[in-house]
Write a protein that holds these residues in place. Structure first.
Motif, PDB file in Angstrom:
ATOM      1  N   LEU A 131      -8.481   6.251 -17.098  1.00  0.00           N
ATOM      2  CA  LEU A 131      -8.831   4.834 -17.215  1.00  0.00           C
ATOM      3  C   LEU A 131      -8.511   4.048 -15.951  1.00  0.00           C
ATOM      4  CD1 LEU A 131      -7.631   4.168 -20.875  1.00  0.00           C
ATOM      5  CD2 LEU A 131     -10.001   4.370 -20.065  1.00  0.00           C
ATOM      6  N   LEU A 132      -7.431   4.430 -15.271  1.00  0.00           N
ATOM      7  CA  LEU A 132      -7.064   3.749 -14.033  1.00  0.00           C
ATOM      8  C   LEU A 132      -7.828   4.303 -12.830  1.00  0.00           C
ATOM      9  CD1 LEU A 132      -3.182   3.490 -14.451  1.00  0.00           C
ATOM     10  CD2 LEU A 132      -4.859   1.627 -14.660  1.00  0.00           C
ATOM     11  N   GLY A 133      -8.509   5.433 -13.030  1.00  0.00           N
ATOM     12  CA  GLY A 133      -9.178   6.074 -11.908  1.00  0.00           C
ATOM     13  C   GLY A 133      -8.172   6.550 -10.879  1.00  0.00           C
ATOM     14  N   ALA A 134      -7.000   6.977 -11.352  1.00  0.00           N
ATOM     15  CA  ALA A 134      -5.911   7.380 -10.460  1.00  0.00           C
ATOM     16  C   ALA A 134      -6.119   8.810  -9.978  1.00  0.00           C
ATOM     17  CB  ALA A 134      -4.569   7.259 -11.187  1.00  0.00           C
ATOM     18  N   VAL A 141       1.368   9.084  -7.083  1.00  0.00           N
ATOM     19  CA  VAL A 141       0.482   8.508  -8.094  1.00  0.00           C
ATOM     20  C   VAL A 141       0.854   8.992  -9.488  1.00  0.00           C
ATOM     21  CG1 VAL A 141      -1.914   8.406  -8.931  1.00  0.00           C
ATOM     22  CG2 VAL A 141      -1.403   8.003  -6.508  1.00  0.00           C
ATOM     23  N   ARG A 142       1.159  10.266  -9.628  1.00  0.00           N
ATOM     24  CA  ARG A 142       1.566  10.774 -10.949  1.00  0.00           C
ATOM     25  C   ARG A 142       2.798  10.016 -11.464  1.00  0.00           C
ATOM     26  NH1 ARG A 142       0.773  14.454 -14.554  1.00  0.00           N
ATOM     27  NH2 ARG A 142       2.444  15.465 -15.689  1.00  0.00           N
ATOM     28  N   GLU A 143       3.744   9.784 -10.569  1.00  0.00           N
ATOM     29  CA  GLU A 143       4.964   9.060 -10.945  1.00  0.00           C
ATOM     30  C   GLU A 143       4.657   7.611 -11.319  1.00  0.00           C
ATOM     31  OE1 GLU A 143       5.964  12.700  -8.852  1.00  0.00           O
ATOM     32  OE2 GLU A 143       4.606  11.069  -8.304  1.00  0.00           O
ATOM     33  N   LEU A 144       3.696   6.995 -10.624  1.00  0.00           N
ATOM     34  CA  LEU A 144       3.296   5.625 -10.974  1.00  0.00           C
ATOM     35  C   LEU A 144       2.680   5.565 -12.374  1.00  0.00           C
ATOM     36  CD1 LEU A 144       1.695   4.115  -7.745  1.00  0.00           C
ATOM     37  CD2 LEU A 144       3.625   3.190  -9.041  1.00  0.00           C
ATOM     38  N   VAL A 145       1.856   6.549 -12.695  1.00  0.00           N
ATOM     39  CA  VAL A 145       1.256   6.589 -14.029  1.00  0.00           C
ATOM     40  C   VAL A 145       2.351   6.786 -15.074  1.00  0.00           C
ATOM     41  CG1 VAL A 145      -0.288   7.875 -15.564  1.00  0.00           C
ATOM     42  CG2 VAL A 145      -0.994   7.370 -13.221  1.00  0.00           C
ATOM     43  N   ARG A 170       3.451 -11.251 -19.076  1.00  0.00           N
ATOM     44  CA  ARG A 170       3.819 -11.573 -17.692  1.00  0.00           C
ATOM     45  C   ARG A 170       4.199 -10.313 -16.917  1.00  0.00           C
ATOM     46  NH1 ARG A 170       6.737 -15.573 -20.367  1.00  0.00           N
ATOM     47  NH2 ARG A 170       8.692 -14.571 -19.802  1.00  0.00           N
ATOM     48  N   ILE A 171       4.968  -9.444 -17.560  1.00  0.00           N
ATOM     49  CA  ILE A 171       5.391  -8.209 -16.896  1.00  0.00           C
ATOM     50  C   ILE A 171       4.182  -7.324 -16.601  1.00  0.00           C
ATOM     51  CG2 ILE A 171       6.653  -6.038 -17.269  1.00  0.00           C
ATOM     52  CD1 ILE A 171       8.760  -7.769 -18.783  1.00  0.00           C
ATOM     53  N   LEU A 172       3.280  -7.209 -17.571  1.00  0.00           N
ATOM     54  CA  LEU A 172       2.100  -6.355 -17.369  1.00  0.00           C
ATOM     55  C   LEU A 172       1.159  -6.930 -16.315  1.00  0.00           C
ATOM     56  CD1 LEU A 172       1.406  -5.131 -21.004  1.00  0.00           C
ATOM     57  CD2 LEU A 172       2.541  -3.911 -19.130  1.00  0.00           C
ATOM     58  N   ASP A 173       1.067  -8.263 -16.226  1.00  0.00           N
ATOM     59  CA  ASP A 173       0.262  -8.871 -15.155  1.00  0.00           C
ATOM     60  C   ASP A 173       0.825  -8.476 -13.789  1.00  0.00           C
ATOM     61  OD1 ASP A 173      -1.599 -10.137 -16.756  1.00  0.00           O
ATOM     62  OD2 ASP A 173      -0.536 -12.057 -16.773  1.00  0.00           O
ATOM     63  N   LEU A 179       0.135  -1.898  -9.426  1.00  0.00           N
ATOM     64  CA  LEU A 179      -0.700  -0.700  -9.521  1.00  0.00           C
ATOM     65  C   LEU A 179      -1.958  -0.817  -8.675  1.00  0.00           C
ATOM     66  CD1 LEU A 179      -0.654   0.404 -13.274  1.00  0.00           C
ATOM     67  CD2 LEU A 179       0.172   1.683 -11.310  1.00  0.00           C
ATOM     68  N   ASP A 180      -2.616  -1.961  -8.731  1.00  0.00           N
ATOM     69  CA  ASP A 180      -3.827  -2.144  -7.933  1.00  0.00           C
ATOM     70  C   ASP A 180      -3.530  -1.937  -6.453  1.00  0.00           C
ATOM     71  OD1 ASP A 180      -5.656  -2.554  -9.970  1.00  0.00           O
ATOM     72  OD2 ASP A 180      -5.444  -4.742  -9.939  1.00  0.00           O
ATOM     73  N   ALA A 181      -2.420  -2.491  -5.978  1.00  0.00           N
ATOM     74  CA  ALA A 181      -2.059  -2.335  -4.566  1.00  0.00           C
ATOM     75  C   ALA A 181      -1.735  -0.877  -4.250  1.00  0.00           C
ATOM     76  CB  ALA A 181      -0.868  -3.227  -4.224  1.00  0.00           C
ATOM     77  N   ALA A 182      -1.015  -0.203  -5.142  1.00  0.00           N
ATOM     78  CA  ALA A 182      -0.609   1.184  -4.900  1.00  0.00           C
ATOM     79  C   ALA A 182      -1.790   2.142  -4.978  1.00  0.00           C
ATOM     80  CB  ALA A 182       0.469   1.593  -5.897  1.00  0.00           C
ATOM     81  N   LEU A 183      -2.736   1.845  -5.846  1.00  0.00           N
ATOM     82  CA  LEU A 183      -3.871   2.745  -6.054  1.00  0.00           C
ATOM     83  C   LEU A 183      -5.080   2.386  -5.185  1.00  0.00           C
ATOM     84  CD1 LEU A 183      -3.750   3.047  -9.964  1.00  0.00           C
ATOM     85  CD2 LEU A 183      -2.847   4.665  -8.273  1.00  0.00           C
TER      86      LEU A 183
END
Length: 195
Positions: A131-134, A141-145, A170-173, A179-183
């Motif tokens: 879903l994230l296209g990671a 990346v695996r650790e981020l997921v 707020r936390i998820l935003d 995540l967007d920046a990292a991916l």
């Protein structure tokens, strides 16, 4: 009748916890006679073990249905996180949590819960990657997921004490931005956002 008993078991786990769930209460809630309940599930453990499998199926189906409704575009990461956050704050997760806690000290329940939870965990991880296209071939990346899944699970746990929806949002935003920046450099992530 079996399905009604399993649904009633899940409802009882959510409302009364594992300790407060009894076969008598489940049969009353399901609207079936005690004899009929005993025919299908002669003990509380038999009932709860069947409920563990039922919960695994329900959790998978709920996540798949929610994933199918996700939008594409620049807010996709936030939508994925909201979907995961909602799932881990749902009554189905609360029932699963009750089983985890009970399984900690019940070896028979642990033998049933552990492999099913491992399966759910692997499937949820796989779905989140998709879903994230990671691109998990990229270091970190695996650790981020996995951190994402640990985060939403922890927020779901916090939600069992009090309604934590505003703070969770707020936390998820913030995590979506992270995540967007990292991916951003991941070719798979770029393709997933365009769809």
């Amino acid at each position: 009748m079996r399905a009604r008993l399993l649904e009633a078991t899940v409802d009882c786990l959510v409302e009364r916890g594992f300790g407060g769930t009894s076969t008598t209460l489940v049969s009353e809630r399901a609207g079936v006679s005690r004899g009929a309940q005993l025919h299908h599930f002669p003990t509380k453990n038999a009932l709860v073990l069947a409920a563990v499998e039922h919960l695994t199926e329900v959790r998978g189906a709920e996540l798949a249905a929610a994933a199918a409704r996700l939008p594409g575009g620049p807010r996709r990461t936030r939508a994925v996180l909201r979907m995961l956050g909602d799932h881990f704050a749902s009554p189905v997760f609360t029932a699963a949590l009750e089983l985890w806690v009970a399984a900690r000290t019940d070896e028979h329940l642990m033998a049933a819960v552990a492999p099913l939870e491992q399966r759910v965990g692997r499937e949820t991880h796989r779905m989140t990657v998709e879903l994230l296209g990671a691109d998990e071939s990229v270091p970190g990346v695996r650790e981020l997921v996995q951190a994402t899944l640990d985060l939403v699970r922890g927020l779901g746990l916090a939600n069992t004490i009090s309604d934590d929806a505003r703070r969770r949002g707020r936390i998820l935003d913030q995590w979506a931005d992270t995540l967007d920046a990292a991916l951003a450099g991941s070719p798979s992530a770029t393709e997933g956002k365009a769809s």
